[in-house]
Design an enzyme around this catalytic site. Structure first.
Site, PDB file in Angstrom:
ATOM      1  N   GLU A   1     -19.651  -5.716   9.516  1.00 59.35           N
ATOM      2  CA  GLU A   1     -20.634  -4.957  10.290  1.00 59.35           C
ATOM      3  C   GLU A   1     -21.689  -5.860  10.910  1.00 59.35           C
ATOM      4  O   GLU A   1     -22.114  -5.657  12.052  1.00 59.35           O
ATOM      5  CB  GLU A   1     -21.308  -3.909   9.389  1.00 59.35           C
ATOM      6  CG  GLU A   1     -20.424  -2.725   9.026  1.00 59.35           C
ATOM      7  CD  GLU A   1     -19.427  -2.995   7.918  1.00 59.35           C
ATOM      8  OE1 GLU A   1     -19.534  -4.062   7.252  1.00 59.35           O
ATOM      9  OE2 GLU A   1     -18.534  -2.155   7.686  1.00 59.35           O
TER      10      GLU A   1
ATOM     11  N   LYS B   1       0.855  -1.185   0.000  1.00 57.48           N
ATOM     12  CA  LYS B   1       0.000   0.000   0.000  1.00 57.48           C
ATOM     13  C   LYS B   1       0.894   1.239   0.000  1.00 57.48           C
ATOM     14  O   LYS B   1       1.879   1.291   0.727  1.00 57.48           O
ATOM     15  CB  LYS B   1      -0.895  -0.038   1.244  1.00 57.48           C
ATOM     16  CG  LYS B   1      -2.261   0.527   0.997  1.00 57.48           C
ATOM     17  CD  LYS B   1      -3.258   0.184   2.071  1.00 57.48           C
ATOM     18  CE  LYS B   1      -4.455   1.111   1.910  1.00 57.48           C
ATOM     19  NZ  LYS B   1      -5.568   0.771   2.764  1.00 57.48           N
TER      20      LYS B   1
ATOM     21  N   ARG C   1     -25.577  -2.235   6.541  1.00 51.98           N
ATOM     22  CA  ARG C   1     -25.293  -3.630   6.219  1.00 51.98           C
ATOM     23  C   ARG C   1     -25.716  -4.577   7.345  1.00 51.98           C
ATOM     24  O   ARG C   1     -25.845  -5.772   7.131  1.00 51.98           O
ATOM     25  CB  ARG C   1     -23.803  -3.801   5.933  1.00 51.98           C
ATOM     26  CG  ARG C   1     -23.507  -5.126   5.340  1.00 51.98           C
ATOM     27  CD  ARG C   1     -22.181  -5.179   4.659  1.00 51.98           C
ATOM     28  NE  ARG C   1     -22.241  -4.687   3.300  1.00 51.98           N
ATOM     29  CZ  ARG C   1     -21.213  -4.732   2.458  1.00 51.98           C
ATOM     30  NH1 ARG C   1     -20.061  -5.225   2.854  1.00 51.98           N
ATOM     31  NH2 ARG C   1     -21.329  -4.274   1.230  1.00 51.98           N
TER      32      ARG C   1
HETATM   33  C1  LIG Z   1     -18.927  -2.242   4.206  1.00 53.12           C
HETATM   34  C2  LIG Z   1     -17.769  -1.313   4.380  1.00 53.12           C
HETATM   35  N1  LIG Z   1     -17.227  -1.158   5.600  1.00 53.12           N
HETATM   36  C3  LIG Z   1     -16.186  -0.311   5.760  1.00 53.12           C
HETATM   37  C4  LIG Z   1     -15.672   0.376   4.718  1.00 53.12           C
HETATM   38  C5  LIG Z   1     -14.552   1.381   4.908  1.00 53.12           C
HETATM   39  N2  LIG Z   1     -13.350   0.978   4.198  1.00 53.12           N
HETATM   40  C6  LIG Z   1     -12.992   1.508   3.018  1.00 53.12           C
HETATM   41  S1  LIG Z   1     -11.596   0.878   2.412  1.00 53.12           S
HETATM   42  C7  LIG Z   1     -11.413  -0.130   3.732  1.00 53.12           C
HETATM   43  C8  LIG Z   1     -10.235  -1.038   3.807  1.00 53.12           C
HETATM   44  C9  LIG Z   1     -10.186  -1.958   2.666  1.00 53.12           C
HETATM   45  O1  LIG Z   1      -9.052  -2.776   2.780  1.00 53.12           O
HETATM   46  P1  LIG Z   1      -8.625  -3.676   1.557  1.00 53.12           P
HETATM   47  O2  LIG Z   1      -9.818  -4.314   0.977  1.00 53.12           O
HETATM   48  O3  LIG Z   1      -7.541  -4.566   2.024  1.00 53.12           O
HETATM   49  O4  LIG Z   1      -8.087  -2.642   0.498  1.00 53.12           O
HETATM   50  P2  LIG Z   1      -6.775  -1.733   0.586  1.00 53.12           P
HETATM   51  O5  LIG Z   1      -7.255  -0.366   1.014  1.00 53.12           O
HETATM   52  O6  LIG Z   1      -5.833  -2.331   1.573  1.00 53.12           O
HETATM   53  O7  LIG Z   1      -6.230  -1.726  -0.778  1.00 53.12           O
HETATM   54  C10 LIG Z   1     -12.455   0.050   4.649  1.00 53.12           C
HETATM   55  C11 LIG Z   1     -12.572  -0.640   5.938  1.00 53.12           C
HETATM   56  C12 LIG Z   1     -16.292   0.181   3.463  1.00 53.12           C
HETATM   57  N3  LIG Z   1     -15.893   0.844   2.375  1.00 53.12           N
HETATM   58  N4  LIG Z   1     -17.321  -0.668   3.324  1.00 53.12           N
END
Ligand SMILES: Cc1ncc(C[n+]2csc(CCOP(=O)(O)OP(=O)(O)O)c2C)c(N)n1
Length: 625
Positions: A371, A284, A399
């Site tokens: 969630e 990242k 959700r």
């Molecule tokens: C249902 C939901 N919960 C929380 C979030 C907030 N959120 C956005 S990106 C993220 C992390 C995602 O991590 P990953 O899938 O590993 O992608 P990365 O950012 O590491 O590339 C979160 C928790 C979301 N978008 N959707």
């Protein structure tokens, strides 16, 4: 790494992925370099999601090079990593308008581009959506590839497993690319994350290689060739992974920044059919030292200075945010009551749980992007003597709706929902707007809903919620509070009671939440009565009946959908009583709230001073009051 702008001529010659498909390997590497620089320059100007996009540069280039997009369908999970995809799919020039009113969105949007196969913003939908698309392709006799790109964070959600479980038992022509960077927004959590880390750890890697060699030593040459071919196709020897058990053909792990590996592996996998999973390892924030060093900080940023990495907006003399007010309250209440536990579905930073997690690590639970699980977990905890506080954004609570009803409300369990980002959220747009929570919570029996008007209310009502026997929610918006002096005591506000903050004539403004300040200004012009309602449920019926008797027009004001909102509750009650007092409801109409700056959005939706005044005055005129 000091950042210096260089020439982007290759990138500027790319108008669509068809151009990417024509490039040779060394040009693709140069394109990746230019794309990374352009992305950095662009996000430094507009703000937005940065670290995730920097980590998917090579993957994006490789996918558009190998696959025939948009005929082949590319579904990005969450969608916060799609800026490089937007840049390569004809939206390079529009990146300057990213997340601004009228500009392009920060997430994939079907109406924005034919390359945005599936709209997102919330996580963990990609595998289900890509599976659906691949089934549709089959039924329509289309021979297209369907690819879901999902992070290791998003993979932790129930929805992802539900989709894997379905897809693995099908013959769907589906490729899932697991983009593993060890990070959610904060470091990823849970057993799956541990499994992936073990899979990638140096020890296991070398054990596998050694084990693989030993196996090959004793087998006949033909078999050895077959094995080696399979090894070559798969990229390396793989353990019988979780994904294989789920019915996927597993490939990897491979370095997701190395085009020399990624492209041949994708081409190989491309030749095969059925459910396949490619596990890539990325970093990242890749290629920008400050973001590599602090990927959490650079997950989402406001505009910043590229050479130093410092954000251009300073926060120092601003009032605290509502998130900070909650954060302080949580630590104070946890000090006082040992039963308090704090739960977050992967939003430690955004929901204000960093300090709590450090001070009370045993009572802090980051459950991953889950969630539904967070809410039922809280219900379980509440059954046996704990006092859970679920810190959750309004939009993500959506959700967990069945869990709210079935696990919490029906059993009348004492769970506090600290609902952040209620109302307008700004640049993230409709997928993240907190416009519905009052409506969807209000119809649930046993549920208490509080709408603080300022930080003092917020602290007081959180205490009221914590002391309440049964489920309760306190909703507060994104952004700064009023800056008023705060009492450090943990004093509850009276349950179910509103407060009159101004006495006027003819018109009464019934305000739910932080629009109270604006409403007070409006009331000065109109000489109106103002009530800080504080509770959307139960409503302060006595107060409502009293003002209905003494005024000709009631105006309900809330930063929630008008449909089913707190104002609807007022109307329902008065109608049942046979009251004939006129009511005007102000809030969000039945429309999507698109991205923009919060201030301009309040004005666009008629919830700033002028907008409120205009709506009320025109109703007064209409009624000839
Ligand atoms: C249902 C939901 N919960 C929380 C979030 C907030 N959120 C956005 S990106 C993220 C992390 C995602 O991590 P990953 O899938 O590993 O992608 P990365 O950012 O590491 O590339 C979160 C928790 C979301 N978008 N959707």
């Amino acid at each position: 790494m000091p950042f210096s702008k260089s020439n982007w001529s290759l990138l500027e010659s790319i108008d669509s992925p068809a151009d990417v498909r024509n490039l040779n390997r060394s040009q693709l590497k140069e394109l990746s370099r230019q794309l990374r620089e352009f992305l950095l320059d662009s996000v430094a100007t507009t703000g937005g999601h940065l670290s995730a996009g920097l980590g998917t540069i090579e993957l994006t280039v490789a996918l558009h090079h190998v696959f025939n997009t948009p005929y082949d369908r590319l579904v990005w999970d969450v969608g916060h990593q799609t800026y490089p995809h937007k840049i390569l799919t004809g939206r390079r020039e529009q990146m300057r308008s990213l997340r601004q009113k009228g500009g392009i969105a920060g997430f994939p949007k079907r109406e924005e581009s034919e390359y945005d196969t599936f709209g997102t913003g919330h996580s963990s939908t990609s595998i289900a959506a890509a599976l659906g698309i691949s089934i549709a392709a089959k039924q329509n006799h289309e021979n297209r590839h369907c690819i879901a790109v999902i992070g290791d964070g998003a993979m932790t959600a129930g929805m992802s497993f539900e989709a894997l479980n379905h897809a693995g038992d099908s013959d769907a022509n589906l490729l899932v690319i697991l983009n593993d960077n060890d990070m959610s927004i904060s470091p990823n959590v849970g057993a799956l994350s541990n499994h992936l880390t073990r899979l990638l750890s140096g020890d296991l890697f070398s054990t596998l290689r050694e084990g693989g060699k030993r196996v090959l030593e004793n087998i006949p040459p033909a078999l050895e060739l077959a094995k080696r071919t399979e090894e070559h196709v798969k990229g390396m020897v793989t353990p019988g992974t979780l994904f294989e058990e789920l019915g996927f053909n597993y490939f990897g792990p491979v370095d997701g920044h190395d085009l020399d590996t990624l492209i041949p592996v994708l081409r190989n996998i491309n030749q095969q059919s059925g459910p396949r999973l490619l596990h890539i390892k990325t970093q990242k924030g890749k290629g920008y030292f400050p973001a590599e060093d602090a990927p959490v900080k650079y997950h989402g940023v406001s505009s910043f200075d590229l050479s130093t990495g410092t954000t251009t907006s300073t926060n120092s003399d601003k009032p605290p945010t509502y998130t900070e007010i909650f954060s302080q309250w949580l630590c104070d209440m946890a000090e006082q009551d040992k039963r308090l536990v704090g739960i977050t579905p992967a939003m430690r930073e955004g929901s204000g749980l960093v300090e709590f997690s450090q001070k009370f690590p045993q009572r802090y639970f980051d459950v991953g992007i889950a969630e539904q699980h967070a809410v039922t977990l809280a219900a379980g905890m509440a059954c046996d003597g704990l006092k859970p506080v679920v810190a959750i954004y309004s939009t993500f609570l959506q959700r967990a709706y069945d869990q709210l009803i079935h696990d919490v409300a029906i059993q009348n369990l004492s769970v506090v929902f600290a609902i952040d980002r209620a109302g307008i959220v700004g640049a993230d747009g409709p997928t993240h707007t907190g416009a519905y929570d009052i409506s969807f919570l209000r119809c649930i029996p046993n549920m208490v809903i509080m709408t603080p008007a300022n930080e003092a209310d917020c602290r007081g009502l959180l205490t009221t919620a914590f002391l309440h026997d049964g489920p309760s929610a306190v909703r507060y918006p994104r952004g700064t509070a009023t800056g008023m002096e705060l009492n450090t005591e943990l004093k509850a506000l009276p349950f179910g009671q509103a407060e009159q903050t101004r006495s006027g004539r003819k018109v009464a403004l019934l305000v739910f939440g932080t629009l109270l300040g604006t409403a007070m200004e409006v009331a000065e012009t109109l000489d109106a009565t103002v009530i800080n309602m504080r509770f959307a449920k139960p409503l302060d019926i006595k107060m409502i009946e009293k003002v209905a008797k003494n005024h000709d027009l009631l105006v309900t004001i809330e930063d929630n959908a008008i449909a089913g909102g707190a104002g609807s509750g007022v109307a329902e009650h008065l109608n049942q009583q046979g009251s004939t007092t006129r009511i005007l409801h102000l809030g969000f109409p039945d429309e999507l709230i698109n991205h923009g700056q919060p201030e301009e959005m309040h004005s666009d939706w008629g919830l700033d001073k002028n907008g409120l005044l205009e709506s009320i005055e025109s109703r007064i005129k209409q009624l000839s009051m």
